[in-house]
Write an enzyme that holds these catalytic residues in place. Structure first.
Site, PDB file in Angstrom:
ATOM      1  N   ASN A   8     -16.174  11.986  13.034  1.00 27.60           N
ATOM      2  CA  ASN A   8     -15.216  11.654  14.113  1.00 27.60           C
ATOM      3  C   ASN A   8     -15.447  10.269  14.570  1.00 27.60           C
ATOM      4  O   ASN A   8     -16.447  10.248  15.420  1.00 27.60           O
ATOM      5  CB  ASN A   8     -14.766  12.523  15.103  1.00 27.60           C
ATOM      6  CG  ASN A   8     -13.869  12.038  16.002  1.00 27.60           C
ATOM      7  OD1 ASN A   8     -13.164  11.104  15.944  1.00 27.60           O
ATOM      8  ND2 ASN A   8     -13.770  12.824  17.086  1.00 27.60           N
ATOM      9  N   LYS A  10     -13.751   8.252  16.283  1.00 28.31           N
ATOM     10  CA  LYS A  10     -13.244   7.909  17.468  1.00 28.31           C
ATOM     11  C   LYS A  10     -12.944   6.321  17.877  1.00 28.31           C
ATOM     12  O   LYS A  10     -12.465   6.015  16.522  1.00 28.31           O
ATOM     13  CB  LYS A  10     -14.071   8.239  18.986  1.00 28.31           C
ATOM     14  CG  LYS A  10     -14.818   9.596  18.728  1.00 28.31           C
ATOM     15  CD  LYS A  10     -15.481  10.214  19.986  1.00 28.31           C
ATOM     16  CE  LYS A  10     -16.205  11.251  19.866  1.00 28.31           C
ATOM     17  NZ  LYS A  10     -16.529  11.992  21.003  1.00 28.31           N
ATOM     18  N   HIS A  92      -8.238  17.630  20.014  1.00 25.09           N
ATOM     19  CA  HIS A  92      -9.807  17.330  20.347  1.00 25.09           C
ATOM     20  C   HIS A  92      -9.816  17.155  21.865  1.00 25.09           C
ATOM     21  O   HIS A  92      -8.688  16.798  22.342  1.00 25.09           O
ATOM     22  CB  HIS A  92     -10.159  15.712  19.819  1.00 25.09           C
ATOM     23  CG  HIS A  92     -11.565  15.578  19.928  1.00 25.09           C
ATOM     24  ND1 HIS A  92     -11.939  15.081  21.161  1.00 25.09           N
ATOM     25  CD2 HIS A  92     -12.749  15.692  19.064  1.00 25.09           C
ATOM     26  CE1 HIS A  92     -13.399  14.937  21.287  1.00 25.09           C
ATOM     27  NE2 HIS A  92     -13.634  14.935  19.967  1.00 25.09           N
ATOM     28  N   GLU A  94     -10.832  15.226  23.845  1.00 26.88           N
ATOM     29  CA  GLU A  94     -10.585  14.038  24.675  1.00 26.88           C
ATOM     30  C   GLU A  94      -9.038  13.743  24.701  1.00 26.88           C
ATOM     31  O   GLU A  94      -8.475  13.031  25.578  1.00 26.88           O
ATOM     32  CB  GLU A  94     -11.417  12.835  23.945  1.00 26.88           C
ATOM     33  CG  GLU A  94     -12.841  12.860  24.187  1.00 26.88           C
ATOM     34  CD  GLU A  94     -13.895  12.299  22.968  1.00 26.88           C
ATOM     35  OE1 GLU A  94     -13.436  11.537  22.190  1.00 26.88           O
ATOM     36  OE2 GLU A  94     -14.847  12.500  23.391  1.00 26.88           O
ATOM     37  N   GLU A 162     -16.160  23.187  19.869  1.00 30.16           N
ATOM     38  CA  GLU A 162     -16.628  22.008  20.558  1.00 30.16           C
ATOM     39  C   GLU A 162     -16.629  22.045  21.942  1.00 30.16           C
ATOM     40  O   GLU A 162     -15.809  21.759  22.705  1.00 30.16           O
ATOM     41  CB  GLU A 162     -16.017  20.885  20.365  1.00 30.16           C
ATOM     42  CG  GLU A 162     -15.642  20.366  18.798  1.00 30.16           C
ATOM     43  CD  GLU A 162     -15.772  18.696  18.485  1.00 30.16           C
ATOM     44  OE1 GLU A 162     -16.669  18.216  17.878  1.00 30.16           O
ATOM     45  OE2 GLU A 162     -14.652  18.281  19.016  1.00 30.16           O
ATOM     46  N   GLY A 168     -21.074  14.378  23.107  1.00 33.79           N
ATOM     47  CA  GLY A 168     -21.655  13.038  23.485  1.00 33.79           C
ATOM     48  C   GLY A 168     -22.709  13.077  24.507  1.00 33.79           C
ATOM     49  O   GLY A 168     -22.933  11.883  25.358  1.00 33.79           O
ATOM     50  N   SER A 207     -22.881  17.066  20.040  1.00 34.73           N
ATOM     51  CA  SER A 207     -24.336  16.510  19.863  1.00 34.73           C
ATOM     52  C   SER A 207     -25.007  17.017  18.735  1.00 34.73           C
ATOM     53  O   SER A 207     -26.268  17.230  18.802  1.00 34.73           O
ATOM     54  CB  SER A 207     -24.887  16.970  21.249  1.00 34.73           C
ATOM     55  OG  SER A 207     -24.471  16.086  22.515  1.00 34.73           O
TER      56      SER A 207
HETATM   57  C1  PEP Z   1     -17.012  14.964  18.982  1.00 31.85           C
HETATM   58  O1  PEP Z   1     -16.363  14.050  19.544  1.00 31.85           O
HETATM   59  O2  PEP Z   1     -16.055  15.539  18.136  1.00 31.85           O
HETATM   60  C2  PEP Z   1     -18.265  15.315  18.775  1.00 31.85           C
HETATM   61  C3  PEP Z   1     -18.692  16.319  18.577  1.00 31.85           C
HETATM   62  O3  PEP Z   1     -18.990  14.208  19.533  1.00 31.85           O
HETATM   63  P1  PEP Z   1     -20.682  14.036  19.411  1.00 31.85           P
HETATM   64  O4  PEP Z   1     -21.093  14.525  18.168  1.00 31.85           O
HETATM   65  O5  PEP Z   1     -20.854  12.732  19.773  1.00 31.85           O
HETATM   66  O6  PEP Z   1     -21.112  14.902  20.576  1.00 31.85           O
END
Ligand code: PEP
Length: 245
Positions: A8, A10, A92, A94, A162, A168, A207
């Protein structure tokens, strides 16, 4: 079941980022897992063209519930499909946080994805406050019930667990904590959707990096990863693809 490494991007990526696809495709001409990149919608069409003939699929990061209409700035599932996508991420954290998306909205978006022939990647996950209050399984269970529409199958739906606090941040739940949630999700989905849920892919996201991918992919009922930051560079994402394939 073919496992899935989904990236992703983003709100990251300009035309120059398309070269990452060439590097990823060259390093993984025949990966043992499915590989998906979800770029910003400005790059989707170009990236889909560039990835055609490679093992890389493309997807959107969100879609509107309607197929078309007066919704300035939005993108429909049909438009994503027209631009070459075969998947779309919905719900997601976000989007849930920044755009006030509820489980009902996410469910409608997953149905919109199916209408356009896309596979929906439905995201769920608890906040740190909820985890510390011992509510993780209850929250994730409620999100699954509310966000995944009736009619979900192994081919039209992927679930991404998640934890919001792991996205992040460089923080990752313990392997036991990931396994507890994934086992519980499998139980819930099987109770609701029957045997078909046994083949529904359950991704972990938060992460994931080449350095921790191997151990995370060894956890029961983890069928791949949804990757943010580490999907931006072919070298990093390729390391995750290798760990999965
Ligand atoms: C995400 O935004 O779906 C995500 C898992 O981000 P990151 O891998 O940067 O933690």
């Amino acid at each position: 079941m073919k496992k899935l490494a989904a990236g992703n991007w983003k709100m990251n990526g300009l035309a120059e980022s398309l070269a990452e696809i060439d590097a990823l495709a060259a390093a993984h001409p025949a990966p043992g897992c499915e590989v998906l990149i979800c770029p910003p919608s400005t790059l989707l069409s170009k990236l889909s063209e560039r990835a055609s003939g490679t093992a890389i699929d493309t997807g959107g990061q969100d879609c509107h519930v309607a197929a078309s209409g007066a919704h300035t700035g939005d993108v429909s599932a049909e438009m994503l499909s027209d631009a070459g996508a075969t998947y779309v991420i919905v719900g997601h954290s976000e989007r849930r946080a920044d755009h006030g998306e509820t489980d009902a909205t996410v469910r409608a978006k997953a149905e919109a994805a199916w209408r356009a022939g896309l596979t929906a990647i439905v995201c769920v996950g608890e906040t740190l406050e909820q985890r510390e209050a011992g509510q993780t399984l209850a929250i994730v269970g409620a999100q699954l019930r509310g966000s995944v529409p009736d009619g979900a199958t192994a081919s039209n739906t992927v679930i991404a667990y998640e934890p919001v606090w792991a996205i992040g941040t460089g923080k990752v739940p313990t392997l036991d904590e990931i396994g507890e949630v994934h086992d519980d999700m499998r139980t819930q989905l099987t109770a609701r959707f029957g045997d078909d849920a046994s083949g529904m892919r359950l991704l972990y996201g938060g992460s994931v990096k080449p350095s921790n991918a191997n151990e995370i992919f060894g956890v029961s009922n983890v069928d791949g990863a949804l990757v943010g930051g580490a999907s931006l560079k072919a070298a990093d994402f390729g390391g995750i693809v290798s760990a999965l394939g």
